[in-house]
Design a protein around this motif. Structure first.
Motif, PDB file in Angstrom:
ATOM      1  N   VAL A   7       0.773  -1.165  -0.042  1.00  0.00           N
ATOM      2  CA  VAL A   7       0.078   0.051  -0.076  1.00  0.00           C
ATOM      3  C   VAL A   7       0.883   1.278  -0.073  1.00  0.00           C
ATOM      4  O   VAL A   7       2.079   1.353   0.750  1.00  0.00           O
ATOM      5  N   ILE A   8       0.532   2.056  -0.743  1.00  0.00           N
ATOM      6  CA  ILE A   8       1.001   3.628  -0.857  1.00  0.00           C
ATOM      7  C   ILE A   8      -0.068   4.414  -0.356  1.00  0.00           C
ATOM      8  O   ILE A   8      -0.998   4.450  -0.984  1.00  0.00           O
ATOM      9  N   PHE A  28       5.336  -2.255 -13.037  1.00  0.00           N
ATOM     10  CA  PHE A  28       4.784  -2.930 -12.136  1.00  0.00           C
ATOM     11  C   PHE A  28       3.380  -2.993 -11.883  1.00  0.00           C
ATOM     12  O   PHE A  28       2.771  -2.096 -12.680  1.00  0.00           O
ATOM     13  N   VAL A  29       2.615  -3.738 -11.396  1.00  0.00           N
ATOM     14  CA  VAL A  29       1.155  -4.068 -11.002  1.00  0.00           C
ATOM     15  C   VAL A  29       0.777  -3.100 -10.046  1.00  0.00           C
ATOM     16  O   VAL A  29       1.308  -2.953  -9.179  1.00  0.00           O
ATOM     17  N   CYS A  30      -0.083  -2.114 -10.673  1.00  0.00           N
ATOM     18  CA  CYS A  30      -0.589  -1.211  -9.437  1.00  0.00           C
ATOM     19  C   CYS A  30      -2.174  -1.071  -9.762  1.00  0.00           C
ATOM     20  O   CYS A  30      -2.514  -1.002 -10.860  1.00  0.00           O
ATOM     21  N   LEU A  63     -15.206   1.004   0.806  1.00  0.00           N
ATOM     22  CA  LEU A  63     -14.724  -0.226   1.477  1.00  0.00           C
ATOM     23  C   LEU A  63     -14.888  -1.282   0.481  1.00  0.00           C
ATOM     24  O   LEU A  63     -14.071  -2.275   0.384  1.00  0.00           O
ATOM     25  N   GLU A  64     -16.032  -1.471  -0.177  1.00  0.00           N
ATOM     26  CA  GLU A  64     -16.259  -2.463  -1.032  1.00  0.00           C
ATOM     27  C   GLU A  64     -15.289  -2.570  -2.130  1.00  0.00           C
ATOM     28  O   GLU A  64     -14.772  -3.682  -2.703  1.00  0.00           O
ATOM     29  N   GLY A  65     -14.874  -1.236  -2.843  1.00  0.00           N
ATOM     30  CA  GLY A  65     -14.140  -1.112  -3.954  1.00  0.00           C
ATOM     31  C   GLY A  65     -12.489  -1.743  -3.329  1.00  0.00           C
ATOM     32  O   GLY A  65     -12.018  -2.262  -4.113  1.00  0.00           O
ATOM     33  N   ARG A  66     -12.345  -1.198  -2.428  1.00  0.00           N
ATOM     34  CA  ARG A  66     -10.849  -1.576  -1.842  1.00  0.00           C
ATOM     35  C   ARG A  66     -10.948  -3.186  -1.480  1.00  0.00           C
ATOM     36  O   ARG A  66      -9.853  -3.604  -1.738  1.00  0.00           O
ATOM     37  N   CYS A  78       2.510 -11.586 -10.763  1.00  0.00           N
ATOM     38  CA  CYS A  78       3.809 -11.105 -10.368  1.00  0.00           C
ATOM     39  C   CYS A  78       4.129 -11.217  -8.676  1.00  0.00           C
ATOM     40  O   CYS A  78       2.821 -11.734  -8.109  1.00  0.00           O
ATOM     41  N   LYS A  79       5.160 -10.602  -8.549  1.00  0.00           N
ATOM     42  CA  LYS A  79       5.240 -11.147  -6.869  1.00  0.00           C
ATOM     43  C   LYS A  79       5.044  -9.911  -6.152  1.00  0.00           C
ATOM     44  O   LYS A  79       4.804  -9.898  -5.091  1.00  0.00           O
ATOM     45  N   LEU A  80       4.894  -8.584  -6.701  1.00  0.00           N
ATOM     46  CA  LEU A  80       4.274  -7.458  -5.967  1.00  0.00           C
ATOM     47  C   LEU A  80       3.074  -6.734  -6.784  1.00  0.00           C
ATOM     48  O   LEU A  80       2.852  -6.650  -7.924  1.00  0.00           O
ATOM     49  N   THR A  81       2.270  -6.357  -6.058  1.00  0.00           N
ATOM     50  CA  THR A  81       1.096  -5.560  -6.399  1.00  0.00           C
ATOM     51  C   THR A  81       1.028  -4.218  -5.637  1.00  0.00           C
ATOM     52  O   THR A  81       0.896  -4.331  -4.318  1.00  0.00           O
ATOM     53  N   PHE A  82       1.088  -3.219  -6.029  1.00  0.00           N
ATOM     54  CA  PHE A  82       1.007  -1.895  -5.661  1.00  0.00           C
ATOM     55  C   PHE A  82      -0.432  -1.235  -5.479  1.00  0.00           C
ATOM     56  O   PHE A  82      -1.119  -1.357  -6.392  1.00  0.00           O
ATOM     57  N   LEU A  83      -0.836  -0.820  -4.374  1.00  0.00           N
ATOM     58  CA  LEU A  83      -2.172  -0.171  -4.162  1.00  0.00           C
ATOM     59  C   LEU A  83      -2.113   1.307  -3.758  1.00  0.00           C
ATOM     60  O   LEU A  83      -1.390   1.440  -2.593  1.00  0.00           O
ATOM     61  N   ASP A  84      -2.896   2.169  -4.709  1.00  0.00           N
ATOM     62  CA  ASP A  84      -3.013   3.494  -4.141  1.00  0.00           C
ATOM     63  C   ASP A  84      -4.208   3.582  -3.082  1.00  0.00           C
ATOM     64  O   ASP A  84      -5.527   3.423  -3.341  1.00  0.00           O
TER      65      ASP A  84
END
Length: 180
Positions: A7-8, A28-30, A63-66, A78-84
């Motif tokens: 998470v960012i 990267f997957v974001c 909340l539902e979207g997250r 992938c090994k990493l997924t970044f979430l805004d």
């Protein structure tokens, strides 16, 4: 070990979206912030500030979207997924507003956990208001404090991202993730 969900987070105008765009540029997957779309959809229906006029409805939609994004992250190879932003952001913003919320928000924060959380501090030099960001800088500072409290309350060790260019901030995040 499965996909790491990173998470960012940070208050409004701290550079999260710019960092996400930089990480996307680097392949990267974001998963991008969903609140802007919720706000724009409400504005199309004539509700200018859904977050302020109906904070619980707005927060339920977030909340539902997250939660959906949380599971979406598992679909990648992938090994990493970044979430805004993450689920505790929803609680932090409601705490900032002083809005009471049902236990399901607390349970979501407990039941959906992320591997790492990076937080961006308010940075007046880059802060800009726009049509979906109506908070002023002082409010952004207060929101930051609520974000720190929420993530800390749910057991996260936050990584503070230093000020700098978008590229150097993305490098900072990637260096920490690579060394964990």
């Amino acid at each position: 070990m499965g996909i790491k969900k990173i998470v960012i987070t940070g208050g409004p105008g701290t550079g999260k979206t710019s960092i996400i765009k930089e990480l996307l540029r680097r392949d990267f997957v974001c998963l991008e912030e969903i609140s802007r779309q919720v706000i724009l959809d409400a504005q199309k229906q004539g509700i200018e500030q859904l977050f302020l006029t109906k904070p619980l409805l707005f927060s339920d939609m977030l909340l539902e979207g997250r939660k959906k994004q949380f599971f979406e992250a598992d679909a990648y190879t992938c090994k990493l997924t970044f979430l805004d932003r993450g689920i505790p952001d929803v609680v932090a913003y409601m705490d900032y507003l002083g809005t009471n919320y049902p236990e399901r928000f607390v349970e979501a924060c407990k039941n959906y956990s992320y591997d790492h959380v990076f937080i961006l501090a308010p940075w007046q030099q880059i802060y800009v208001s726009d049509n979906e960001r109506y908070e002023n800088f002082d409010q952004a500072v207060k929101i930051h404090d609520h974000l720190v409290n929420a993530y800390t309350e749910y057991g996260y060790d936050l990584h503070d991202v230093p000020f700098g260019s978008v590229e150097s901030r993305a490098d900072f995040i990637l260096n920490i993730v690579d060394n964990l």
